[in-house]
Design a protein around this motif. Structure first.
Motif, PDB file in Angstrom:
ATOM      1  N   TYR A  83      53.630  42.299  27.495  1.00 13.47           N
ATOM      2  CA  TYR A  83      53.612  42.595  28.908  1.00 13.47           C
ATOM      3  C   TYR A  83      52.539  43.569  29.596  1.00 13.47           C
ATOM      4  O   TYR A  83      52.609  44.086  30.617  1.00 13.47           O
ATOM      5  CB  TYR A  83      54.865  43.079  29.442  1.00 13.47           C
ATOM      6  N   VAL A  84      51.572  43.709  28.553  1.00 15.66           N
ATOM      7  CA  VAL A  84      50.470  44.448  29.089  1.00 15.66           C
ATOM      8  C   VAL A  84      48.921  43.737  28.661  1.00 15.66           C
ATOM      9  O   VAL A  84      48.948  42.773  27.777  1.00 15.66           O
ATOM     10  CB  VAL A  84      50.163  46.020  28.641  1.00 15.66           C
ATOM     11  N   GLU A  85      47.901  44.095  29.258  1.00 14.72           N
ATOM     12  CA  GLU A  85      46.900  43.382  28.999  1.00 14.72           C
ATOM     13  C   GLU A  85      45.517  44.170  28.225  1.00 14.72           C
ATOM     14  O   GLU A  85      45.620  45.336  28.390  1.00 14.72           O
ATOM     15  CB  GLU A  85      46.200  43.191  30.353  1.00 14.72           C
ATOM     16  N   GLU A 136      42.281  44.531  27.726  1.00 13.23           N
ATOM     17  CA  GLU A 136      41.340  45.449  28.277  1.00 13.23           C
ATOM     18  C   GLU A 136      41.779  46.803  28.797  1.00 13.23           C
ATOM     19  O   GLU A 136      41.143  47.747  28.777  1.00 13.23           O
ATOM     20  CB  GLU A 136      40.345  44.661  29.555  1.00 13.23           C
ATOM     21  N   SER A 137      42.942  46.798  29.449  1.00  6.71           N
ATOM     22  CA  SER A 137      43.422  47.998  30.157  1.00  6.71           C
ATOM     23  C   SER A 137      43.583  49.022  28.837  1.00  6.71           C
ATOM     24  O   SER A 137      43.358  50.269  29.065  1.00  6.71           O
ATOM     25  CB  SER A 137      44.589  47.763  30.914  1.00  6.71           C
ATOM     26  N   LEU A 184      40.231  50.290  27.385  1.00  4.65           N
ATOM     27  CA  LEU A 184      39.623  51.347  28.219  1.00  4.65           C
ATOM     28  C   LEU A 184      40.253  52.668  27.997  1.00  4.65           C
ATOM     29  O   LEU A 184      39.586  53.769  28.195  1.00  4.65           O
ATOM     30  CB  LEU A 184      39.377  50.890  29.632  1.00  4.65           C
ATOM     31  N   CYS A 212      40.255  39.032  29.347  1.00  6.69           N
ATOM     32  CA  CYS A 212      39.374  39.940  30.220  1.00  6.69           C
ATOM     33  C   CYS A 212      38.172  40.724  29.685  1.00  6.69           C
ATOM     34  O   CYS A 212      37.324  40.970  30.221  1.00  6.69           O
ATOM     35  CB  CYS A 212      40.195  40.866  30.977  1.00  6.69           C
ATOM     36  N   THR A 213      38.223  40.821  28.199  1.00  2.31           N
ATOM     37  CA  THR A 213      37.228  41.538  27.669  1.00  2.31           C
ATOM     38  C   THR A 213      36.028  40.809  27.344  1.00  2.31           C
ATOM     39  O   THR A 213      34.993  41.338  27.349  1.00  2.31           O
ATOM     40  CB  THR A 213      37.729  42.285  26.396  1.00  2.31           C
ATOM     41  N   PHE A 231      51.867  33.513  25.447  1.00  2.32           N
ATOM     42  CA  PHE A 231      50.833  34.290  26.465  1.00  2.32           C
ATOM     43  C   PHE A 231      51.317  35.646  26.609  1.00  2.32           C
ATOM     44  O   PHE A 231      50.506  36.595  26.826  1.00  2.32           O
ATOM     45  CB  PHE A 231      50.942  33.455  27.882  1.00  2.32           C
ATOM     46  N   THR A 232      52.603  35.979  26.605  1.00  2.00           N
ATOM     47  CA  THR A 232      53.080  37.189  26.783  1.00  2.00           C
ATOM     48  C   THR A 232      52.492  38.239  25.772  1.00  2.00           C
ATOM     49  O   THR A 232      52.285  39.506  26.214  1.00  2.00           O
ATOM     50  CB  THR A 232      54.606  37.328  26.466  1.00  2.00           C
ATOM     51  N   HIS A 240      47.550  38.036  25.579  1.00  2.00           N
ATOM     52  CA  HIS A 240      46.623  39.003  26.342  1.00  2.00           C
ATOM     53  C   HIS A 240      46.561  40.188  26.068  1.00  2.00           C
ATOM     54  O   HIS A 240      45.874  41.110  26.383  1.00  2.00           O
ATOM     55  CB  HIS A 240      47.116  38.908  28.174  1.00  2.00           C
ATOM     56  N   LEU A 251      50.939  51.642  31.004  1.00  2.00           N
ATOM     57  CA  LEU A 251      50.581  50.310  31.341  1.00  2.00           C
ATOM     58  C   LEU A 251      51.928  49.382  31.745  1.00  2.00           C
ATOM     59  O   LEU A 251      51.818  48.676  32.565  1.00  2.00           O
ATOM     60  CB  LEU A 251      49.822  49.749  30.494  1.00  2.00           C
ATOM     61  N   ILE A 286      53.373  50.147  35.040  1.00  2.00           N
ATOM     62  CA  ILE A 286      52.689  49.386  36.118  1.00  2.00           C
ATOM     63  C   ILE A 286      52.919  47.955  36.110  1.00  2.00           C
ATOM     64  O   ILE A 286      52.856  47.110  37.203  1.00  2.00           O
ATOM     65  CB  ILE A 286      51.221  49.510  36.151  1.00  2.00           C
ATOM     66  N   SER A 287      53.431  47.393  34.987  1.00  2.00           N
ATOM     67  CA  SER A 287      53.481  45.973  34.870  1.00  2.00           C
ATOM     68  C   SER A 287      54.759  45.321  35.499  1.00  2.00           C
ATOM     69  O   SER A 287      55.750  45.883  35.170  1.00  2.00           O
ATOM     70  CB  SER A 287      53.542  45.527  33.193  1.00  2.00           C
ATOM     71  N   PHE A 343      41.546  52.796  38.350  1.00  2.00           N
ATOM     72  CA  PHE A 343      42.090  52.064  37.080  1.00  2.00           C
ATOM     73  C   PHE A 343      42.850  53.365  36.539  1.00  2.00           C
ATOM     74  O   PHE A 343      44.033  53.323  35.973  1.00  2.00           O
ATOM     75  CB  PHE A 343      41.391  51.355  36.255  1.00  2.00           C
ATOM     76  N   THR A 354      51.256  45.638  38.609  1.00  2.00           N
ATOM     77  CA  THR A 354      50.092  44.368  38.107  1.00  2.00           C
ATOM     78  C   THR A 354      50.185  44.793  36.504  1.00  2.00           C
ATOM     79  O   THR A 354      50.226  45.713  36.063  1.00  2.00           O
ATOM     80  CB  THR A 354      48.805  45.305  38.595  1.00  2.00           C
ATOM     81  N   PHE A 355      49.958  43.228  36.362  1.00  2.00           N
ATOM     82  CA  PHE A 355      49.578  42.946  34.912  1.00  2.00           C
ATOM     83  C   PHE A 355      48.169  42.625  34.789  1.00  2.00           C
ATOM     84  O   PHE A 355      48.031  41.592  35.350  1.00  2.00           O
ATOM     85  CB  PHE A 355      50.787  42.061  34.272  1.00  2.00           C
ATOM     86  N   LYS A 377      34.834  39.397  37.552  1.00  2.00           N
ATOM     87  CA  LYS A 377      36.079  39.793  37.947  1.00  2.00           C
ATOM     88  C   LYS A 377      36.290  39.785  39.222  1.00  2.00           C
ATOM     89  O   LYS A 377      37.456  40.332  39.747  1.00  2.00           O
ATOM     90  CB  LYS A 377      35.871  41.399  37.570  1.00  2.00           C
TER      91      LYS A 377
END
Lengths: 391, 281
Positions: free
Chosen positions: A301-303, A305-306, A309, A324-325, A342-343, A346, A376, A379-380, B12, B58-59, B102
């Motif tokens: 449930y989180v991505e 790239e975030s 970073l 995304c990376t 997929f969960t 990512h 994160l 936020i999700s 972010f 947001t995800f 993006k």
């Protein structure tokens, strides 16, 4: 900021001893090993010594070692070199989880008259050897299967695969870029014909690679030029880097025990620590057969790239199989081939350790990672939904 | 490493308006776990029918989170009619730009906003009813692609993928996207027969009108979002004289705003010969 480097499957720190060994070959012993004079000839002797050290790490004969510019060149040379040696055979077999150095070449060849079989893997990233056996025909020129996967660390049973391929008369190549230096490799017992690896994954610098060509293997040169490397690869030898690689291979051999005990223990501690501290975590790849330094972990449930970073802001270097990376829009081809949901795909992060990592660094990551995932997830929208449904 | 602007990093790392509005008037949900990014937008209106509060969940990657947060900031205080005019370009501009790969993150914001406004008005707009699916991997319809092509002036298939994700998966729909793109571009060309290729010389009246329109439509909203504003003082040939107001007038980055944003927009929408100069009070 202190850097905690856990991205050693991407590249490694060049060992200080390696740098030191290389330096005289830039401005003191700068001769060309092909020259007739003593000044160049003495360099040829050192290149030969380095070749022996490289050969010793994989239990090969020095004459079977060809220096190249990188792992990708070695893979390309192996496959082209074989296809050009068997012009009547138009079939090639590889796997869906190869590095782009092999996979994209296979795609390229499939558009130019070659038939390409891409073997699937199961949920743990393992191959079905019966499927491999069935795929080999009289038309098959080469089978190329990586020794260990760069993203998950999953090791394929290369000994067994080599036996199968050899018994059916095809050439066997293995991309061992992630394996050499991390696990013991004994080519006197494993019948691979061709093997590729790269210096910068084992503490030598970027810009030097190796192609092992077993004696008696038909091979058409890929880089055509001078007589260097016994006519198997043209181009003046990259002497300082060859010397560096020789030193790195010598060190790798002495560190193999440490890699498999101490580094493995650090990896296991990181893995267990994450599982203990963070809910909804999946470990990707067959835990029974994995490189000692690699951990691929998915945070649901989180991505990715975030996560990377926020880790990077703390000096922690890792990588991700998230879409995304990479600039692509789908998660890594390896995780997709494994059918990781997929969960989780990512939100995958790869930590890859080396002998330079310490227990303190593992503790630091275990301390800092949980709040990042928590933040994160807060936020999700999916995390909220999931917890609401569960509660 | 992506080349994110400082503003993307800021939004972010410290995103504003996370979460859900209590008893929201409008809820918009777009994207999915499979797609790799998803946004849930909720808002509440005040007595004057202006957006009093907007929040997001947001995800997604850093730019998706930053774009979502930017969206909530941009629509604050707006009526729904005003908010509706907001496009992905405004979100990207607010963040000082996004890497081209993006841009779909900003499109996600625009879609969530439309969905939330539609939800408030008692309608839901399931994607499927809005045209036909072109990209099966990411569930993108022809209508959606067409709108994004027109709004952003896209010219290539790669740009369509960067902005909508369509065609970024199995790639089997590339031919369909190319065909769609060709049709829209043809229509766009034909819709401007008076201009004809290449761009004709502008009459002075037309140029002034274009400059005014561009300032109103493209430039002012973005500056206002930052608490600034801009006034047109004079037009001398291709030289546009402006005065920066509000936060912009004291901003140290004003020169950058002027050259990299205002001038660029005017060059794009009016004529490439335009230069912009600031008139100091």
């Amino acid at each position: 900021m202190k850097v905690v480097y856990m991205d050693n499957n991407a590249t490694t720190r060049t060992a200080p001893e390696v740098v030191e060994a290389m330096l005289p070959y830039f401005s003191t012993y700068y001769g060309n090993p092909s020259s007739m004079h003593y000044f160049g000839g003495q360099v040829a002797k050192e290149v030969q010594e380095a070749r022996s050290r490289v050969a010793a790490l994989i239990q090969a004969d020095p004459a079977e070692i060809v220096f190249t510019s990188c792992g990708t060149e070695s893979d390309n040379a192996a496959i082209w070199g074989t296809l050009n040696s068997y012009p009547d055979k138009k079939h090639l077999i590889t796997t869906r989880v190869e590095h782009p150095a092999v996979l994209n070449l296979a795609t390229y060849l499939s558009k130019r008259g070659y038939r390409v079989t891409l073997l699937p893997v199961d949920r743990e990233g393992r191959l079905d050897l019966d499927q491999l056996t069935a795929a080999i025909t009289d038309e098959t020129a080469i089978v190329s299967v990586m020794w260990a996967n760069n993203e998950t660390g999953v090791q394929f049973p290369v000994e067994e695969i080599a036996e199968i391929v050899k018994s059916r008369g095809a050439v066997f190549h293995t991309d061992a870029v992630q394996a050499v230096g991390k696990i013991p490799i004994d080519l006197s017992r494993t019948p691979v014909d061709l093997l590729a690896f790269s210096g910068h994954k084992l503490h030598a610098p970027k810009g030097i690679g190796v192609l092992y060509i077993r004696r008696g293997t038909r091979f058409t040169p890929f880089v055509i030029g001078g007589h260097q490397e016994k006519g198997r690869r043209g181009g003046t030898e990259n002497v300082p880097y060859i010397i560096g690689l020789g030193q790195a291979c010598r060190q790798a051999q002495t560190h193999l025990g440490e890699e498999n005990k101490r580094v493995r223990a650090l990896r296991d501690r990181l893995e267990q620590g994450i599982l203990d501290r963070i809910p909804n975590v999946l470990i990707n790849g067959d835990r029974g057969s994995r490189l000692p330094n690699t951990l691929s972990v998915s945070f649901e449930y989180v991505e990715g790239e975030s996560i990377l970073l926020l880790l990077s802001n703390l000096g922690i270097c890792a990588s991700s199989g998230s879409a995304c990376t990479s600039g692509s829009l789908e998660p890594s081809h390896v995780l997709r081939a494994m059918g990781v949901p997929f969960t989780a795909a990512h939100g995958s992060i790869r930590f890859s350790l080396s002998i330079y990592n310490s227990e303190e660094e593992i503790a630091y990551v275990l301390d800092r990672l949980p709040p990042i995932i928590e933040r994160l997830r807060a936020i999700s929208p999916f995390w909220k939904k999931r917890t609401a449904e569960a509660g | 490493m992506w080349d994110y602007t400082e503003k993307v990093k800021e939004y972010f790392e410290n995103p504003k308006n996370i979460g859900e509005v209590e008893n929201p008037d409008g809820v918009g949900e777009v994207g999915s776990l499979a797609c790799g990014d998803a946004l849930r937008l909720t808002f509440k209106l005040d007595e004057d029918q202006r957006i009093k509060e907007a929040r997001f969940q947001t995800f997604g990657c850093a730019s998706a989170i930053a774009s979502s947060s930017a969206l909530t900031e941009l629509i604050q205080g707006k009526t729904l009619e005003e908010a509706e005019k907001l496009t992905n370009k405004d979100i990207a501009a607010f963040l000082g730009g996004l890497p081209k790969e993006k841009m779909h993150c900003s499109v996600l914001g625009e879609q969530a906003l439309s969905a939330a406004i539609a939800n408030y008005r008692g309608r839901t707009i399931p994607k499927q009813q809005e045209g036909e699916i072109v990209c099966e991997c990411f569930g993108v319809t022809d209508k959606e692609i067409e709108r994004v092509i027109r709004e952003n002036g896209l010219k290539t298939r790669e740009e369509v993928t960067n902005y909508t994700k369509a065609g970024g998966g199995c790639e089997t729909c590339h031919d369909k996207i190319e065909a769609l793109l060709a049709r829209v571009l043809k229509e766009e060309r034909e819709a401007r027969p008076a201009e004809g290729p290449p761009r004709p010389a502008l009459t002075n009246i037309r140029k002034m009108k274009l400059i005014e329109e561009t300032l109103e439509r493209e430039i002012k909203p973005a500056l206002k979002a930052d608490g600034g504003d801009i006034d047109l003082i004079d037009i001398d040939g291709n030289k546009v004289l402006v005065a920066l107001r509000g936060a912009c007038s004291s901003c140290r980055a004003a020169e950058v705003t002027l050259k990299d944003y205002v001038e660029l927009k005017l060059k794009e929408f009016v004529t490439p010969e335009i230069t912009v100069e600031e008139v100091k009070p």
